[in-house]
Scaffold this motif. Structure first.
Motif, PDB file in Angstrom:
ATOM      1  N   PRO A   1      43.436  24.595  37.978  1.00  0.00           N
ATOM      2  CA  PRO A   1      42.597  25.858  38.110  1.00  0.00           C
ATOM      3  C   PRO A   1      43.543  26.484  39.333  1.00  0.00           C
ATOM      4  O   PRO A   1      43.735  26.204  40.280  1.00  0.00           O
ATOM      5  N   SER A   2      43.545  28.266  39.126  1.00  0.00           N
ATOM      6  CA  SER A   2      44.248  29.394  39.857  1.00  0.00           C
ATOM      7  C   SER A   2      43.555  29.435  40.990  1.00  0.00           C
ATOM      8  O   SER A   2      42.535  30.369  40.286  1.00  0.00           O
ATOM      9  N   VAL A   3      43.497  30.025  41.767  1.00  0.00           N
ATOM     10  CA  VAL A   3      42.340  31.438  42.712  1.00  0.00           C
ATOM     11  C   VAL A   3      43.276  32.162  42.483  1.00  0.00           C
ATOM     12  O   VAL A   3      42.472  33.115  43.251  1.00  0.00           O
ATOM     13  N   ALA A   4      43.681  32.494  41.933  1.00  0.00           N
ATOM     14  CA  ALA A   4      44.353  33.718  41.747  1.00  0.00           C
ATOM     15  C   ALA A   4      43.128  35.044  41.183  1.00  0.00           C
ATOM     16  O   ALA A   4      43.634  36.053  41.308  1.00  0.00           O
ATOM     17  N   SER A   5      42.768  34.548  39.898  1.00  0.00           N
ATOM     18  CA  SER A   5      41.451  35.023  39.879  1.00  0.00           C
ATOM     19  C   SER A   5      40.882  35.658  40.448  1.00  0.00           C
ATOM     20  O   SER A   5      39.832  37.406  40.357  1.00  0.00           O
ATOM     21  N   GLN A   6      40.660  34.950  41.539  1.00  0.00           N
ATOM     22  CA  GLN A   6      39.690  36.427  42.630  1.00  0.00           C
ATOM     23  C   GLN A   6      40.222  36.884  43.120  1.00  0.00           C
ATOM     24  O   GLN A   6      40.062  36.972  44.496  1.00  0.00           O
ATOM     25  N   ASP A   7      41.502  37.387  43.483  1.00  0.00           N
ATOM     26  CA  ASP A   7      42.317  37.644  44.310  1.00  0.00           C
ATOM     27  C   ASP A   7      42.696  39.160  43.800  1.00  0.00           C
ATOM     28  O   ASP A   7      43.408  39.669  43.063  1.00  0.00           O
ATOM     29  N   LYS A   8      42.229  39.684  44.861  1.00  0.00           N
ATOM     30  CA  LYS A   8      41.965  41.255  43.942  1.00  0.00           C
ATOM     31  C   LYS A   8      43.694  42.075  44.599  1.00  0.00           C
ATOM     32  O   LYS A   8      44.271  42.503  43.694  1.00  0.00           O
ATOM     33  N   ASN A   9      44.943  40.945  44.710  1.00  0.00           N
ATOM     34  CA  ASN A   9      46.170  41.908  45.301  1.00  0.00           C
ATOM     35  C   ASN A   9      46.985  41.445  44.020  1.00  0.00           C
ATOM     36  O   ASN A   9      48.286  41.422  44.169  1.00  0.00           O
ATOM     37  N   LEU A  10      46.135  40.172  42.775  1.00  0.00           N
ATOM     38  CA  LEU A  10      46.736  39.993  42.365  1.00  0.00           C
ATOM     39  C   LEU A  10      46.534  40.089  40.713  1.00  0.00           C
ATOM     40  O   LEU A  10      45.573  40.219  40.774  1.00  0.00           O
ATOM     41  N   ILE A  11      47.825  40.293  39.547  1.00  0.00           N
ATOM     42  CA  ILE A  11      46.394  40.557  38.237  1.00  0.00           C
ATOM     43  C   ILE A  11      47.079  39.286  37.496  1.00  0.00           C
ATOM     44  O   ILE A  11      46.114  39.815  36.459  1.00  0.00           O
ATOM     45  N   ASP A  12      47.005  38.148  38.196  1.00  0.00           N
ATOM     46  CA  ASP A  12      46.472  36.666  37.573  1.00  0.00           C
ATOM     47  C   ASP A  12      44.902  36.745  36.968  1.00  0.00           C
ATOM     48  O   ASP A  12      44.338  37.047  38.037  1.00  0.00           O
ATOM     49  N   GLY A  13      44.754  36.844  35.730  1.00  0.00           N
ATOM     50  CA  GLY A  13      43.266  36.351  35.566  1.00  0.00           C
ATOM     51  C   GLY A  13      42.443  37.657  35.826  1.00  0.00           C
ATOM     52  O   GLY A  13      41.365  37.515  36.148  1.00  0.00           O
ATOM     53  N   LYS A  14      43.223  38.443  35.392  1.00  0.00           N
ATOM     54  CA  LYS A  14      42.154  39.887  35.786  1.00  0.00           C
ATOM     55  C   LYS A  14      42.387  40.972  33.681  1.00  0.00           C
ATOM     56  O   LYS A  14      42.718  40.475  32.803  1.00  0.00           O
ATOM     57  N   ILE A  15      41.558  42.208  33.523  1.00  0.00           N
ATOM     58  CA  ILE A  15      41.847  42.673  32.549  1.00  0.00           C
ATOM     59  C   ILE A  15      42.321  44.113  33.251  1.00  0.00           C
ATOM     60  O   ILE A  15      41.113  44.696  35.031  1.00  0.00           O
ATOM     61  N   ILE A  16      43.915  44.459  33.372  1.00  0.00           N
ATOM     62  CA  ILE A  16      44.066  45.487  33.655  1.00  0.00           C
ATOM     63  C   ILE A  16      43.341  47.084  32.863  1.00  0.00           C
ATOM     64  O   ILE A  16      44.336  46.605  31.602  1.00  0.00           O
TER      65      ILE A  16
END
Length: 208
Positions: free
Chosen positions: A13-28
């Motif tokens: 698992p990558s913690v990037a999904s919870q980092d609002k400064n990254l677009i990984d694990g997001k819907i944009i």
């Protein structure tokens, strides 16, 4: 335009999904006129199907080992990955362990989750002109390799009027991994991308 982006790290698992400064694990959300975008929702792993109609947004999302999800997507909401999931890590020694409950930790609960996973893929709305008995009816594709787990099939589901619960379910076995589907309104048929053959399947109602 809505675009889903993988969290990365398929097996870990990558913690990037919870980092609002990254677009990984997001819907944009993308403005096609000026090409600017904003983060619409966070806490996603791998979204395979994304349906949008008026104010309704539904997403199908791969869990890790188990825990495939169907989610009602709302702006600014957090869907929990990689903290909460009804699946488990591929490597059971990975820490911390996944927390099953979403709402107890401030995340959105899925409308539906699958254990074992079905290899969830596309989600499409199937209107009453395909079958006059349909209301809030959707088809969800399943890949995977085990038909007895609900893989290699189409899952027919009907939501309640608020899209908070599923009030009807059935499995349409095909014996093929269903990668994608599209409803052709003019012909009242569903075209299905089948991976094993490979081929294009045609699904139609035989008796109204």
């Amino acid at each position: 335009l809505l675009l889903s982006i993988s969290s990365g790290g398929y097996n870990k698992p990558s913690v990037a999904s919870q980092d609002k400064n990254l677009i990984d694990g997001k819907i944009i959300l993308i403005n096609p006129l000026d090409k600017k975008f904003s983060i619409f929702s966070i806490g996603h792993r791998v979204i395979q199907g994304l349906f949008s109609e008026n104010e309704l947004i539904l997403a199908t999302e791969h869990g890790p080992r188990g825990g495939d999800e169907i989610n009602l997507i709302q702006e600014k909401n957090n869907y929990g990955w990689p903290i909460s999931s009804y699946g488990e890590h591929y490597d059971k020694t990975t820490k911390p362990a996944l927390l099953q409950s979403h709402k107890d930790h401030g995340f959105e609960e899925p409308i539906k989750y699958y254990n074992p996973a079905i290899g969830i893929s596309e989600i499409i709305k199937v209107p009453p002109d395909f079958n006059k008995k349909f209301t809030n009816d959707f088809f969800v594709g399943a890949m995977g390799n085990r038909s007895y787990e609900g893989d290699l099939s189409i899952h027919h589901i009907r939501f309640d009027k608020d899209f908070k619960n599923i009030i009807f379910e059935e499995v349409i076995p095909l014996g093929e991994r269903v990668r994608d589907m599209v409803y052709v309104e003019e012909e009242k048929i569903i075209l299905i991308v089948l991976e094993n053959t490979p081929s294009i399947g045609v699904l139609k109602i035989s008796d109204q």
